[in-house]
Design a protein around this motif. Structure first.
Motif, PDB file in Angstrom:
ATOM      1  N   SER A 133      17.359  -7.643  -7.513  1.00 18.70           N
ATOM      2  CA  SER A 133      18.280  -7.574  -8.652  1.00 18.70           C
ATOM      3  C   SER A 133      19.704  -7.748  -8.131  1.00 18.70           C
ATOM      4  N   VAL A 134      20.518  -8.536  -8.843  1.00 20.88           N
ATOM      5  CA  VAL A 134      21.850  -8.902  -8.357  1.00 20.88           C
ATOM      6  C   VAL A 134      22.871  -8.688  -9.467  1.00 20.88           C
ATOM      7  N   SER A 135      24.032  -8.131  -9.116  1.00 20.34           N
ATOM      8  CA  SER A 135      25.186  -8.044 -10.006  1.00 20.34           C
ATOM      9  C   SER A 135      26.443  -8.299  -9.180  1.00 20.34           C
ATOM     10  N   LEU A 136      27.547  -8.677  -9.846  1.00 22.37           N
ATOM     11  CA  LEU A 136      28.782  -9.059  -9.165  1.00 22.37           C
ATOM     12  C   LEU A 136      29.943  -8.205  -9.666  1.00 22.37           C
ATOM     13  N   THR A 137      30.894  -7.945  -8.761  1.00 23.54           N
ATOM     14  CA  THR A 137      32.129  -7.243  -9.096  1.00 23.54           C
ATOM     15  C   THR A 137      33.299  -8.019  -8.506  1.00 23.54           C
ATOM     16  N   SER A 138      34.332  -8.269  -9.331  1.00 22.51           N
ATOM     17  CA  SER A 138      35.507  -9.028  -8.885  1.00 22.51           C
ATOM     18  C   SER A 138      36.539  -8.083  -8.295  1.00 22.51           C
ATOM     19  N   THR A 139      37.083  -8.489  -7.141  1.00 24.96           N
ATOM     20  CA  THR A 139      38.183  -7.772  -6.500  1.00 24.96           C
ATOM     21  C   THR A 139      39.170  -8.802  -5.991  1.00 24.96           C
ATOM     22  N   GLY A 140      40.185  -9.099  -6.795  1.00 21.80           N
ATOM     23  CA  GLY A 140      41.122 -10.152  -6.422  1.00 21.80           C
ATOM     24  C   GLY A 140      40.403 -11.487  -6.329  1.00 21.80           C
ATOM     25  N   THR A 141      40.579 -12.170  -5.199  1.00 21.62           N
ATOM     26  CA  THR A 141      39.901 -13.449  -4.983  1.00 21.62           C
ATOM     27  C   THR A 141      38.580 -13.276  -4.241  1.00 21.62           C
ATOM     28  N   SER A 142      38.024 -12.076  -4.257  1.00 22.13           N
ATOM     29  CA  SER A 142      36.740 -11.805  -3.606  1.00 22.13           C
ATOM     30  C   SER A 142      35.723 -11.349  -4.642  1.00 22.13           C
ATOM     31  N   LEU A 143      34.446 -11.557  -4.313  1.00 20.81           N
ATOM     32  CA  LEU A 143      33.347 -11.096  -5.148  1.00 20.81           C
ATOM     33  C   LEU A 143      32.447 -10.203  -4.314  1.00 20.81           C
ATOM     34  N   GLU A 144      32.215  -8.998  -4.800  1.00 15.29           N
ATOM     35  CA  GLU A 144      31.275  -8.088  -4.143  1.00 15.29           C
ATOM     36  C   GLU A 144      29.903  -8.245  -4.787  1.00 15.29           C
ATOM     37  N   VAL A 145      28.913  -8.535  -3.952  1.00 14.26           N
ATOM     38  CA  VAL A 145      27.550  -8.774  -4.429  1.00 14.26           C
ATOM     39  C   VAL A 145      26.758  -7.471  -4.281  1.00 14.26           C
ATOM     40  N   ASN A 216       7.584 -14.833   5.309  1.00 16.61           N
ATOM     41  CA  ASN A 216       6.817 -14.673   4.079  1.00 16.61           C
ATOM     42  C   ASN A 216       7.422 -15.524   2.967  1.00 16.61           C
ATOM     43  N   PRO A 217       6.588 -16.038   2.086  1.00 19.62           N
ATOM     44  CA  PRO A 217       7.147 -16.758   0.935  1.00 19.62           C
ATOM     45  C   PRO A 217       7.947 -15.802   0.052  1.00 19.62           C
ATOM     46  N   THR A 218       9.079 -16.272  -0.474  1.00 15.84           N
ATOM     47  CA  THR A 218       9.960 -15.427  -1.279  1.00 15.84           C
ATOM     48  C   THR A 218      10.370 -16.162  -2.553  1.00 15.84           C
ATOM     49  N   GLU A 219      10.851 -15.390  -3.508  1.00 15.90           N
ATOM     50  CA  GLU A 219      11.385 -15.935  -4.750  1.00 15.90           C
ATOM     51  C   GLU A 219      12.844 -15.517  -4.873  1.00 15.90           C
ATOM     52  N   SER A 220      13.684 -16.427  -5.332  1.00 14.00           N
ATOM     53  CA  SER A 220      15.116 -16.141  -5.462  1.00 14.00           C
ATOM     54  C   SER A 220      15.419 -15.545  -6.832  1.00 14.00           C
ATOM     55  N   SER A 221      16.521 -14.845  -6.914  1.00 13.32           N
ATOM     56  CA  SER A 221      16.963 -14.274  -8.182  1.00 13.32           C
ATOM     57  C   SER A 221      17.520 -15.371  -9.087  1.00 13.32           C
ATOM     58  N   GLU A 222      17.656 -15.047 -10.366  1.00 13.44           N
ATOM     59  CA  GLU A 222      18.314 -15.958 -11.280  1.00 13.44           C
ATOM     60  C   GLU A 222      19.811 -16.000 -10.969  1.00 13.44           C
ATOM     61  N   PRO A 223      20.477 -17.144 -11.187  1.00 10.66           N
ATOM     62  CA  PRO A 223      21.917 -17.211 -10.907  1.00 10.66           C
ATOM     63  C   PRO A 223      22.695 -16.207 -11.754  1.00 10.66           C
ATOM     64  N   VAL A 224      23.634 -15.524 -11.099  1.00  8.12           N
ATOM     65  CA  VAL A 224      24.546 -14.588 -11.760  1.00  8.12           C
ATOM     66  C   VAL A 224      25.961 -15.095 -11.527  1.00  8.12           C
ATOM     67  N   CYS A 225      26.763 -15.206 -12.596  1.00 10.81           N
ATOM     68  CA  CYS A 225      28.094 -15.805 -12.502  1.00 10.81           C
ATOM     69  C   CYS A 225      29.160 -14.791 -12.894  1.00 10.81           C
ATOM     70  N   ARG A 226      30.346 -14.922 -12.251  1.00 12.74           N
ATOM     71  CA  ARG A 226      31.493 -14.062 -12.566  1.00 12.74           C
ATOM     72  C   ARG A 226      32.773 -14.756 -12.119  1.00 12.74           C
ATOM     73  N   ARG A 227      33.859 -14.476 -12.819  1.00 16.04           N
ATOM     74  CA  ARG A 227      35.152 -15.094 -12.533  1.00 16.04           C
ATOM     75  C   ARG A 227      35.973 -14.197 -11.609  1.00 16.04           C
ATOM     76  N   THR A 228      36.613 -14.819 -10.622  1.00 13.64           N
ATOM     77  CA  THR A 228      37.518 -14.087  -9.753  1.00 13.64           C
ATOM     78  C   THR A 228      38.817 -13.780 -10.501  1.00 13.64           C
ATOM     79  N   LEU A 229      39.586 -12.845  -9.948  1.00 17.75           N
ATOM     80  CA  LEU A 229      40.842 -12.450 -10.566  1.00 17.75           C
ATOM     81  C   LEU A 229      42.000 -13.225  -9.969  1.00 17.75           C
ATOM     82  N   ARG A 230      43.204 -12.952 -10.483  1.00 21.23           N
ATOM     83  CA  ARG A 230      44.397 -13.605  -9.952  1.00 21.23           C
ATOM     84  C   ARG A 230      44.603 -13.178  -8.509  1.00 21.23           C
TER      85      ARG A 230
END
Length: 334
Positions: A133-145, A216-230
């Motif tokens: 499971s994946v979620s994103l958090t914006s911190t300036g021009t960085s993204l925390e996964v 081992n064979p693996t499956e990837s998560s669905e794409p999760v998108c988020r906008r960076t900040l100023r």
């Protein structure tokens, strides 16, 4: 004698063949195989060819033991019996490090098919690892996964695999052909740095597990998108702002120390205002309209005075441009 023996053997063979055909007249299940997803163990199969809907199935499993020269088997353990389903879950009865084999047969009333055995499988080495499971958090021009590991049926990812890696792919929204990659070894909060400000990025994550037989064979998560900040201001700008603020604070402190006495006397003067001013300023008194003045009238009679010529000569009304006042004796007209 030999003819009798041959006849007896022929009779027995025909009898056994007829009974075997009667018992095994049902077609067996097809495509029988064991599979493991997130360390479960499930036997799956297809329906017997040419069978009706009233067919049921019985499934069993057994352990497989390997040594340097041979392998051995335990007895089969029955798990599913007279089931209409096309699968049987053995996950509750196994360990993730064991090797297992399954088998299944079809049946309808007294009729049954032959057993069909599956492949052998070891869950920790052959299991397909599902997506995290994946979620994103914006911190300036960085993204925390923020990554949550896949849920396993019988254990946990870190308990089974001592070494695993999160493989992270990220790209600007709409530019998937320019994908970038980042490997995060067992870190659940990696950070994507130096991204473009106010730009939407998409992220996809999958688990990469290394075993003695490879990945081992693996499956990837669905794409999760988020906008960076100023983007953040350069360090020199922040330093200048801090210096200006510090200078302003010091100046205010100096002014307060130097001029506090005049300011205090201005705000709190020693000379008290008269009570009338205080009442006027406080609004407790005001101008009250006076009552109209009443006119008081008396009747007056004016009598002209009689002067002699001698008095007029002695007291002229105007002499040498100067005024003189004279006393006259007024005679009241009778």
């Amino acid at each position: 004698m030999s003819a009798c023996v041959r006849g007896f053997i022929l009779t027995v063979c025909v009898y056994l063949s007829a009974n075997t055909a009667a018992v095994a007249m049902l077609a067996p299940p097809t495509n029988v195989h064991l599979s493991s997803y997130n360390l479960d163990l499930v036997l799956r199969w297809g329906p017997a060819n040419g069978t009706d809907d009233d067919i049921t199935y019985t499934a069993e499993y057994r352990s497989v033991f390997h040594d340097s020269f041979s392998r051995s088997f335990s007895n089969y353990t029955r798990v599913c019996e007279n089931s209409a389903s096309l699968l049987c879950d053995f996950s509750r009865f196994i360990t993730v490090f064991g090797t297992y084999q399954g088998r299944v047969k079809a049946q309808r009333g007294d009729q049954t098919s032959v057993w069909v055995e599956s492949n052998s499988l070891t869950p920790d080495k052959h299991a397909t690892i599902g997506p995290p499971s994946v979620s994103l958090t914006s911190t300036g021009t960085s993204l925390e996964v923020l990554i949550t590991e896949p849920r396993f049926t019988n254990s946990h990812l870190r308990d089974v695999y001592g070494s695993f890696t999160y493989n992270i792919s990220y790209w600007k929204s709409g530019e998937e052909e320019q994908v970038k990659h980042l490997l995060s070894e067992q870190q659940n909060r990696p950070v994507l740095q130096d991204l473009d400000p106010e730009t939407e990025y998409c992220v996809r994550v999958w688990v990469q597990v290394q075993t003695d037989r490879g990945h081992n064979p693996t499956e990837s998560s669905e794409p999760v998108c988020r906008r960076t900040l100023r983007g953040e201001e350069p360090p020199w700008v922040i330093a200048v702002v801090m210096v200006v603020v510090a200078a302003a604070v010091v100046t205010m402190v100096i002014l307060v120390v130097v001029y506090w006495r005049p300011v205090y006397h201005f705000l709190f003067p020693r000379v008290a205002l008269p009570d009338e001013f205080k009442e006027f300023l406080s609004g407790s008194s005001g101008c009250v309209a006076s009552e109209p003045v009443r006119e008081v009238c008396d009747q007056v009679s004016v009598v002209a005075g009689v002067h002699t010529e001698e008095e007029q000569e002695q007291c002229p009304l105007e002499a040498n441009g100067r005024n003189h006042s004279c006393d006259f004796t007024e005679e009241e007209e009778e």
